[in-house]
Design an enzyme around this catalytic site. Sequence first.
Site, PDB file in Angstrom:
ATOM      1  N   GLU A 268      -4.059  -9.043   0.621  1.00 13.58           N
ATOM      2  CA  GLU A 268      -4.490  -8.776   1.999  1.00 13.58           C
ATOM      3  C   GLU A 268      -6.006  -8.800   2.004  1.00 13.58           C
ATOM      4  O   GLU A 268      -6.631  -8.121   1.175  1.00 13.58           O
ATOM      5  CB  GLU A 268      -3.940  -7.416   2.435  1.00 13.58           C
ATOM      6  CG  GLU A 268      -3.840  -7.263   3.932  1.00 13.58           C
ATOM      7  CD  GLU A 268      -3.097  -5.988   4.316  1.00 13.58           C
ATOM      8  OE1 GLU A 268      -1.924  -5.837   3.913  1.00 13.58           O
ATOM      9  OE2 GLU A 268      -3.686  -5.157   5.006  1.00 13.58           O
TER      10      GLU A 268
ATOM     11  N   GLU B 173       0.824  -1.221   0.000  1.00 15.28           N
ATOM     12  CA  GLU B 173       0.000   0.000   0.000  1.00 15.28           C
ATOM     13  C   GLU B 173       0.850   1.260   0.000  1.00 15.28           C
ATOM     14  O   GLU B 173       0.593   2.203   0.759  1.00 15.28           O
ATOM     15  CB  GLU B 173      -0.954  -0.006   1.201  1.00 15.28           C
ATOM     16  CG  GLU B 173      -1.912  -1.171   1.181  1.00 15.28           C
ATOM     17  CD  GLU B 173      -2.971  -1.108   2.274  1.00 15.28           C
ATOM     18  OE1 GLU B 173      -2.931  -0.205   3.123  1.00 15.28           O
ATOM     19  OE2 GLU B 173      -3.864  -1.981   2.257  1.00 15.28           O
TER      20      GLU B 173
HETATM   21  C1  GAL Z   1      -3.972  -2.484   5.503  1.00 11.95           C
HETATM   22  C2  GAL Z   1      -2.473  -2.410   5.776  1.00 11.95           C
HETATM   23  C3  GAL Z   1      -2.097  -3.200   7.003  1.00 11.95           C
HETATM   24  C4  GAL Z   1      -3.036  -2.883   8.118  1.00 11.95           C
HETATM   25  C5  GAL Z   1      -4.446  -3.204   7.696  1.00 11.95           C
HETATM   26  C6  GAL Z   1      -5.483  -3.000   8.743  1.00 11.95           C
HETATM   27  O1  GAL Z   1      -4.413  -1.467   4.722  1.00 11.95           O
HETATM   28  O2  GAL Z   1      -1.754  -2.903   4.691  1.00 11.95           O
HETATM   29  O3  GAL Z   1      -0.782  -2.919   7.369  1.00 11.95           O
HETATM   30  O4  GAL Z   1      -2.899  -1.549   8.435  1.00 11.95           O
HETATM   31  O5  GAL Z   1      -4.763  -2.355   6.617  1.00 11.95           O
HETATM   32  O6  GAL Z   1      -6.769  -3.216   8.216  1.00 11.95           O
END
Ligand code: GAL
Length: 810
Positions: free
Chosen positions: A502, A426
């Site tokens: 993710e 991100e």
């Molecule tokens: C994502 C990020 C992670 C964490 C997560 C929480 O956007 O890559 O590191 O912050 O959100 O939802």
Amino acid sequence: MLRFKTIFLTLIISSCAYLNAVAQRTEILLDEGWKFSKGSFPTAAEPNFNDKAWETVSVPHDWAISGPFDKEIDKQITAITQNGEKVASEKTGRTGALPYIGEGWYRKNLNLPILKPNQKVLLQIDGAMSEPRVYLNGKLVGQWNYGYNYFYIDITNDLKSNGNQLAIHLNNKPKSSRWYPGAGLYRNVHLIIKDEKSVDQWGITVTTPIAKKEFAKVNIKTKITGNNVRLVTQILDQSGKQIAIDTAKSFFGNEADQNIPISNPNLWSPEAPYLYTSVSSVYDGNVLKDVVKTRFGVREISYQANKGFSLNGQVRKFKGVCLHHDLGPLGTAINTAALRRQLTILKEMGCDAIRSSHNMPSPEQLELCDEMGFMFLAESFDEWAKAKVENGYHLYFDTDAEKDIVNLVKATKNHPCIVMWSSGNEVPDQFGAEGVKRAKWLQEIFHREDPTRPVTVGMDQVKATMQSGFGALLDVPGLNYRVHLYNDAYTAFPQGFILGSETASTVSSRGIYKFPVVKGFDKQYEDFQSSSYDMEYCSWSNLPDDDFVMQDDKPWVIGEFVWTGFDYLGEPTPYDTSWPSRSSYFGISDLAGLPKDRYYLYKSRWNKTEATLHILPHWNWEGREGQTTPVFVYTSYDSAELFLNGKSLGIRKKDKSSPQNRYRLMWMDVKYEPGTLKVVALDSNGKPVKEAQVKTAGKPAKIILTADRNEITADGKDLSYVTVSVVDKNGNICPTATDQLNFEVTGAGKFKAVCNGDATSLESFEMPTMKLFSGKLVVTIISDKKGGKIQLNVKGKSLTSGLIEIVSTK
Ligand code: GAL
């Protein structure tokens, strides 16, 4: 004391010239007898600096985990733009509220064996938080900025014949992280003594260009320093038996190139993680100068348009989780037993892949993934040139990014578990033309260093990356969340597949349930907990079931990495402005490693070898009599019947009317009455096949202890994790107990830590007392080096004590 791990190899080869050969390489783990202090100490690098009053510690060491928690530590008044925030607010606990900020020094006297004139000495640090500056006898001999990376220094020319003093300075800036980074020499430090004619550090590259059932071609490239040397490479199978031997014939400069066939190889996979070892022996004439062992796996990976990812020719989808590097109550200090426990819990869930978010994994974690069978997505950065936090990696990106990637690849490339690299997560550089160039530049560094694995980036700005070309140039387009954009991205991007790099970011607190049960994001409650009905997520994220739909319905989705396998210190969303929340709610298991209900939702689809039948919530709702108290069942079966105190509440069957109805069995209108709630799973013919139940418990009466391992090794490092719970006088688990308990460890071990998984608890992990959270907590015991029996005694007011004995053997 230094621990010497001399590699005396009994070579199993036929030529008698090799018999009785003794390798010249010695590796010393610098684990004990360090002096440590927090603070700046301008003269601490000097050999005669007086460190007598400093604490004696062993390494790996995390100086911040002892606490205390403090709201003021690293308080950040900021708008987290990647979470969609526009207005700045006070964020407490974002980095765990533990004292990681500031300078720290480690000093150690090196009692080296007497060195021969032709020997070289390397100092390797597997990661130090952060900005390590390494001094030997007062002289700066090496430095690195990124706290997560491996690096080594050739200290040969700076060593004295005796009395060498090593000093390492570390510095952690405030606002340098989005989670708890830990502090100190949190990974291993090694000394490597070897002949000057020897294999270069990280100089061996093993690949398997052909990996078929019938045969494999193992390619081994070996960089050697020294002229006129001979290289003999043996391949050993998992039992240590030699199956091939080859003397290198082709040298290109200082690099030998060997191709060694293996017939009918055992292929490496998560289900059968078979490992071979190559033994590289370097000779000068008939004198053995060096021996290096490299474990590897024979396996083939491929990523193809409209086919997806395959391992050894079989298409499969990643059933993965993201992990931060902390080990809950142990902080970031690496411990193999703690890592193995995490992986054991994940394996039982059916998980087959790990993403090291958002940085380099420890060598120990990779070794365990090789052995236990997990595919690995090894990530490098959370920031490139554009900042997420004021003092983040962007400060070093231009000068360090290339060398950081080079070391990541060189140090870890022989691990069969690694199936993909990630150059970023991100990154705000997803916006703008410069970011596209950076993505290409980084990917090319990975390709140059390792042409065998693809590169991804976890992208959250999917629309921007569709327009700019950022997403199109990646080997593997990784989407963080944004299931609603999967179709568009698949159509826009040329690769022909999408990775859920993710997913989910569903929030829950173990054993806590909120009413009414309705789906929603950013929900907050007065107790700063989130509901374990698994219906709560964040504005940017979603529920597990939404990901399952994508995984099941879109053949071009190649798998997912759930955020996260375990709760971690820091980032207490949705309570990041609510003190005392100081750790995450995202975990499938909590900070103590105890499974939340969600664990069984993933298990019900991922674990194909064991049936899952899990019922929630608990059934202790005094005061809710007659009120609607929904019941969910997470199961690998398609349908089940629910009974409350013997009365049927009907059969539910999974259907496609909504993502939740497709993956969960839900009885939304159950009216609470105390007693027994029982679920009976039904097979496709409607026949009962399995039962599970929860019962209303009475008052806590007795403490119950169960250990993850009743036998451990007497090495001063091994751990047993003892789960502590309480039962009523009839033996029913008390799911809401909050008793304050006290722990005493006697015998051949020590009390190490305790954790109850409550993200709002400010009790120290290192004091032998803690309150139960939702009826449970976990005590960690560490062995001593003598061995023998270890007793843990747990006491609480008006409770029958619990006692457990662990055996620790040499
Ligand atoms: C994502 C990020 C992670 C964490 C997560 C929480 O956007 O890559 O590191 O912050 O959100 O939802």
